[in-house]
Design an enzyme around this catalytic site. Structure first.
Site, PDB file in Angstrom:
ATOM      1  N   ASP A  76       0.817  -1.219   0.000  1.00  0.00           N
ATOM      2  CA  ASP A  76       0.000   0.000   0.000  1.00  0.00           C
ATOM      3  C   ASP A  76       0.843   1.257   0.000  1.00  0.00           C
ATOM      4  O   ASP A  76       0.408   2.292   0.482  1.00  0.00           O
ATOM      5  CB  ASP A  76      -0.933   0.052   1.215  1.00  0.00           C
ATOM      6  N   ASP A  77       2.057   1.159  -0.514  1.00  0.00           N
ATOM      7  CA  ASP A  77       2.874   2.360  -0.447  1.00  0.00           C
ATOM      8  C   ASP A  77       2.982   3.089  -1.777  1.00  0.00           C
ATOM      9  O   ASP A  77       3.641   4.120  -1.843  1.00  0.00           O
ATOM     10  CB  ASP A  77       4.250   2.061   0.140  1.00  0.00           C
ATOM     11  N   HIS A  78       2.347   2.581  -2.826  1.00  0.00           N
ATOM     12  CA  HIS A  78       2.321   3.302  -4.107  1.00  0.00           C
ATOM     13  C   HIS A  78       1.014   3.016  -4.827  1.00  0.00           C
ATOM     14  O   HIS A  78       0.502   1.900  -4.776  1.00  0.00           O
ATOM     15  CB  HIS A  78       3.490   2.871  -5.009  1.00  0.00           C
ATOM     16  N   ARG A  79       0.504   4.006  -5.511  1.00  0.00           N
ATOM     17  CA  ARG A  79      -0.687   3.824  -6.346  1.00  0.00           C
ATOM     18  C   ARG A  79      -0.241   3.277  -7.686  1.00  0.00           C
ATOM     19  O   ARG A  79       0.750   3.720  -8.256  1.00  0.00           O
ATOM     20  CB  ARG A  79      -1.400   5.160  -6.560  1.00  0.00           C
ATOM     21  N   GLY A  91       1.659   8.848  -6.306  1.00  0.00           N
ATOM     22  CA  GLY A  91       1.182   9.093  -4.944  1.00  0.00           C
ATOM     23  C   GLY A  91       0.998   7.823  -4.145  1.00  0.00           C
ATOM     24  O   GLY A  91       1.239   6.718  -4.623  1.00  0.00           O
TER      25      GLY A  91
END
Length: 177
Positions: A76-79, A91
């Site tokens: 969950d650290d990059h879109r 983001g």
């Protein structure tokens, strides 16, 4: 455990909580060296985090949680859903919490993705990659982690639930039966 050993353990744990600024970790829980632990970690009584763990913000652990070396909680650290933008510029989504309920045992070199809940009494085999929630008292392993079997029968589970419902109490660490 002798009184002197118990005092030394409490002192060492206080120093580790100071080093990691882990003020929401119960004083009876132990944090090993060489970890990267976010100060927001919440951890209950009589837990253990092995060396080399990487624990980001938003992790909640219950009582009696035992973690082997080199745990990695990530994801969950990059879109990746924004066409026309490179991943590096797209983001970050809002981080989802990770919850390890009471009496969870995580083996060595396990990876847990953000947003996962591992139920009370579950055991995760060494090297597993946990991508989904794990039901209480389930033994899971593999890549991705899948249920292997249940830890207890229904009768044993009820007995263990009664034990966990009581106030946390110290036992004998890793005794040989």
């Amino acid at each position: 455990m002798s009184a002197l050993r118990a005092q030394l353990r409490r002192l060492r744990m206080a120093l580790h909580r100071l080093r990691y600024r882990a003020w929401q970790v119960h004083p009876t829980s132990y944090l090993a060296r060489r970890c990267v632990i976010h100060p927001s970690l919440q951890m209950g009584a009589y837990g253990y985090i092995g060396a080399g763990a990487v624990i980001p913000a938003g992790v909640i652990m219950g009582n009696y949680v035992m973690i082997g070396p080199d745990l990695l909680i990530t994801g969950d650290d990059h879109r990746i859903d924004r066409p026309g933008l490179a991943v590096i510029f797209s983001g970050r989504p809002a981080p989802r919490p990770v919850v390890l309920e009471d009496d969870v045992w995580i083996g060595a070199r396990v990876t847990i993705l953000r947003g996962v809940r591992i139920g009370r009494g579950a055991v995760i085999a060494a090297g597993a990659v946990v991508t989904r929630d794990v039901a209480p008292y389930t033994i899971a392993g593999g890549v991705p982690a899948r249920p292997i079997r249940m830890r207890f029968t229904e009768t044993e589970r009820a007995q263990h639930d009664r034990y966990l419902a009581g106030p946390p109490e110290e036992g004998v660490y890793c005794r040989n039966d």
